[in-house]
Design an enzyme around this catalytic site. Sequence first.
Site, short mmCIF file in Angstrom:
data_model
loop_
_atom_site.label_atom_id
_atom_site.label_comp_id
_atom_site.label_asym_id
_atom_site.label_seq_id
_atom_site.Cartn_x
_atom_site.Cartn_y
_atom_site.Cartn_z
N GLY C 214 0.81 -1.22 0.00
CA GLY C 214 0.00 0.00 0.00
C GLY C 214 0.84 1.27 0.00
O GLY C 214 2.08 1.24 0.11
N HIS C 215 0.17 2.39 -0.05
CA HIS C 215 0.80 3.71 -0.17
C HIS C 215 1.67 4.04 1.04
O HIS C 215 1.26 3.86 2.18
CB HIS C 215 -0.28 4.78 -0.32
CG HIS C 215 -1.20 4.87 0.84
ND1 HIS C 215 -0.95 5.65 1.94
CD2 HIS C 215 -2.37 4.25 1.09
CE1 HIS C 215 -1.93 5.52 2.80
NE2 HIS C 215 -2.81 4.67 2.31
N GLY C 216 2.86 4.48 0.76
CA GLY C 216 3.72 4.98 1.83
C GLY C 216 4.32 3.90 2.71
O GLY C 216 4.96 4.22 3.73
N LYS C 234 1.14 3.01 4.86
CA LYS C 234 1.95 3.68 5.89
C LYS C 234 2.59 2.73 6.90
O LYS C 234 3.16 3.19 7.89
CB LYS C 234 1.10 4.72 6.66
CG LYS C 234 0.42 5.76 5.81
CD LYS C 234 1.37 6.67 5.10
CE LYS C 234 2.20 7.55 5.99
NZ LYS C 234 3.12 8.39 5.19
#
Lengths: 322, 322, 322
Positions: C214-216, C234
């Site tokens: 996922g993102h980050g 994250k």
Amino acid sequence: MPISVLDIAELIGAKIIGDSNIKVTYLSEIHKVEEGSLMFVDNEKYYSQSIYSAASAIIIDKVVDCPEDKVLLIVDNPFEAYNLLAIHYSPFIAIMSNVSPTAIIGSNTVLEPGVVVGNHVTIGDNCLVRANTVLLDNTKIGNNVIIHANSSIGNDAFYMKKQKDGSYNRWHSIGRVIIEDNVEIGACCTIDKGVSGDTIIGEGTKLDNSVHVGHGVVIGKHCLLAAQVGIAGKTIIQDFVTIYGQVGISKALVVGEGATILAKAGVPKSIPGGNKEYVGIPAGESRSKFREMVAIRQLPDLIKKVNEIYSAIFKNKSNIDK
Amino acid sequence: MPISVLDIAELIGAKIIGDSNIKVTYLSEIHKVEEGSLMFVDNEKYYSQSIYSAASAIIIDKVVDCPEDKVLLIVDNPFEAYNLLAIHYSPFIAIMSNVSPTAIIGSNTVLEPGVVVGNHVTIGDNCLVRANTVLLDNTKIGNNVIIHANSSIGNDAFYMKKQKDGSYNRWHSIGRVIIEDNVEIGACCTIDKGVSGDTIIGEGTKLDNSVHVGHGVVIGKHCLLAAQVGIAGKTIIQDFVTIYGQVGISKALVVGEGATILAKAGVPKSIPGGNKEYVGIPAGESRSKFREMVAIRQLPDLIKKVNEIYSAIFKNKSNIDK
Amino acid sequence: MPISVLDIAELIGAKIIGDSNIKVTYLSEIHKVEEGSLMFVDNEKYYSQSIYSAASAIIIDKVVDCPEDKVLLIVDNPFEAYNLLAIHYSPFIAIMSNVSPTAIIGSNTVLEPGVVVGNHVTIGDNCLVRANTVLLDNTKIGNNVIIHANSSIGNDAFYMKKQKDGSYNRWHSIGRVIIEDNVEIGACCTIDKGVSGDTIIGEGTKLDNSVHVGHGVVIGKHCLLAAQVGIAGKTIIQDFVTIYGQVGISKALVVGEGATILAKAGVPKSIPGGNKEYVGIPAGESRSKFREMVAIRQLPDLIKKVNEIYSAIFKNKSNIDK
């Protein structure tokens, strides 16, 4: 093609113990060796299994006692030597055009736009490979096979060797993916080739979307695998097995003929077939597992009840949930 | 387009019982029939449901009593006859160019490199289809839709019919995938078309990566589906449902409006909405499931305690974990 | 590039409270702000965290008391203002050719057929990107990296903002995906870019097929992630972590260095490393979890036993499973 152990010893800088005139035919993993196999071992735990295996020659990091007919090739790092041989005799060649000129494609077979066919791939007759699917090197596909869009067949095995510094080296894969007649593979599936043997999808077996099949897995005939199932390396799924969605099956085990595995199960060890049905993480026979599930729903009340009993008979002791 | 049952009977070699002048408009599965439907049944268990359904005509393997307004088409193998009709009236046509000349693409819509657009696909305005995504035949996409890379939309239904010898035949799918306005679909998603009806992704719904949506699934408006979720065929997800990562939802059930399903849950049957939250395998309301999870952590101690009690009151009986 | 808050205020129509001469350098999410950050807040719950953060300027929907060195930018809808800035300073540009002319590709790097390389992507030396993989905008890849077929690297973050009417707006992502040296990524993997920071795959880390990142997310060095693992936005995976197949890890947590997470586990909160091993949903240390699994198998018998005891000591009360 048989290769002399003398040539091999020269290539990897090994000292030969035993008959240097023999030839070997296969590079093999410890799981599956036969006469003519060259294997390696670098862990004392597996010395004896290796030495008394059917392998003809063994790359090893130590001189050990062994049967007279075995040939030992002594090197400092057997894994590196094995990998060097694998790369030497089965070098990686990138795919340079959408359909490799070395591929063989049967009659009445359709490749939709964006399909990429790697080196030495063979596809039978009456097949349909849907858009943007990739068939990597040496994959062998039978007749009447359908592969849906965006699948990747024949990826390198995910088989990593941990180095002393904690980093990983990839084991160079020399196996293939073999897809038998009348198989259907869903969209976005990933099927890896074997490390030394082949990954096989048996005749008439049907895979739904986003199924992952690890290196060297052998799936029998007329199995059904629903979406998002994952099967780890070297596992054997016998004929007529049904696997529901999101099931995960661990490596190097056997699922018996005719077994049914219900959705989301996790199978950590071999399970017999014979029309048995499995469920749960870890998977067990569904009859007993469903009984456990019912029992779990009663558990909060059970704890209260036990505390009540406990208070009644041991008045001075404290209860669990206090 | 209404077709006369006489023409159909000729095509499949059926004997007609009833009014041979009627026409039918839809090929339908038993789940969803209406006036004008032609369906099939080959299992005595479903004879009566079929005969008293709204269907106008029924392909069946036996003469049975039925209401006067029904037409029976008698054949030896109703499934094969149905499949033959599906293929005849909705034949498979391979995609021959990156963007089929029969596709319709709206204004201000961008197709990135490697996108493949199948026959009779329609895409609305202001859409973005990212690289290497495949849109298969008859898919219908609204306005302001984003589809990320490497997704496959409109795959054949994974709907297999077991034959007597244990092998499987694919049911030819004639449904479509319909994606409404403002939907977003992640990378590597797979959305299958319906067998006879349509698979629908409702307005404003957002799918993360590697989500699988089975044949004929209907997802409502403004739902969120996180990565690696899988939904089996014919299930209905109502509006404003939130589904966390790796959830699996079984086939032909209903998830009520506003429900939240927490990560990794497995949903085996219909669940009400109304802001309820679910978790677990099998999924239950999270409040009671979390209580069970806490209780399970106390279970090893509970067993000891019960054994202690047992010993105290039945001195001569053996304990569970002995 | 530092930008004056005056320019920003004009762009988003904000009223400035504080020193209008300062400049900001980063658009940041609340999770990770530093001096020079411009962030936004629209929820009273986070007002105080935001005002006392290291951020230099804050887009906010209300005038609040705050330290003298902070600049507040007052608007009606801070999220929309933030998103407008993100789009303004990092506008989306579609990929128009298979390899964008703005991409930089190192020496001895092979892109197989069908690979799509987006705008401002950089790839190091000696890399192999297999057929039909997509590298989206601004992705940065080191040396000796292998990415298998049909993967999508650099997808937009799945980060949606719920509107008052229940619909969702996408948060415009301005982060990148950074893949360090010697990384290997499987087939059909999806790696999203960060919303404001970067998604990082650390040196030497190996991902199997169909892994979702996922993102980050920040993954450390020399980790192994088996097939079908999913990691939500994250989250931080420290060095030398091993994650088996189908594991799911929730968002914004930390998996400690050297941890092992067994197959199918679901990790809902941070877990320490130090060679600890985890299993289960929710994941716990495997030693205690395996004890619970054994206990669950005894549970149906335990319930019978408790009922027996209960009957013996409270003769007039009813039992649980009656």
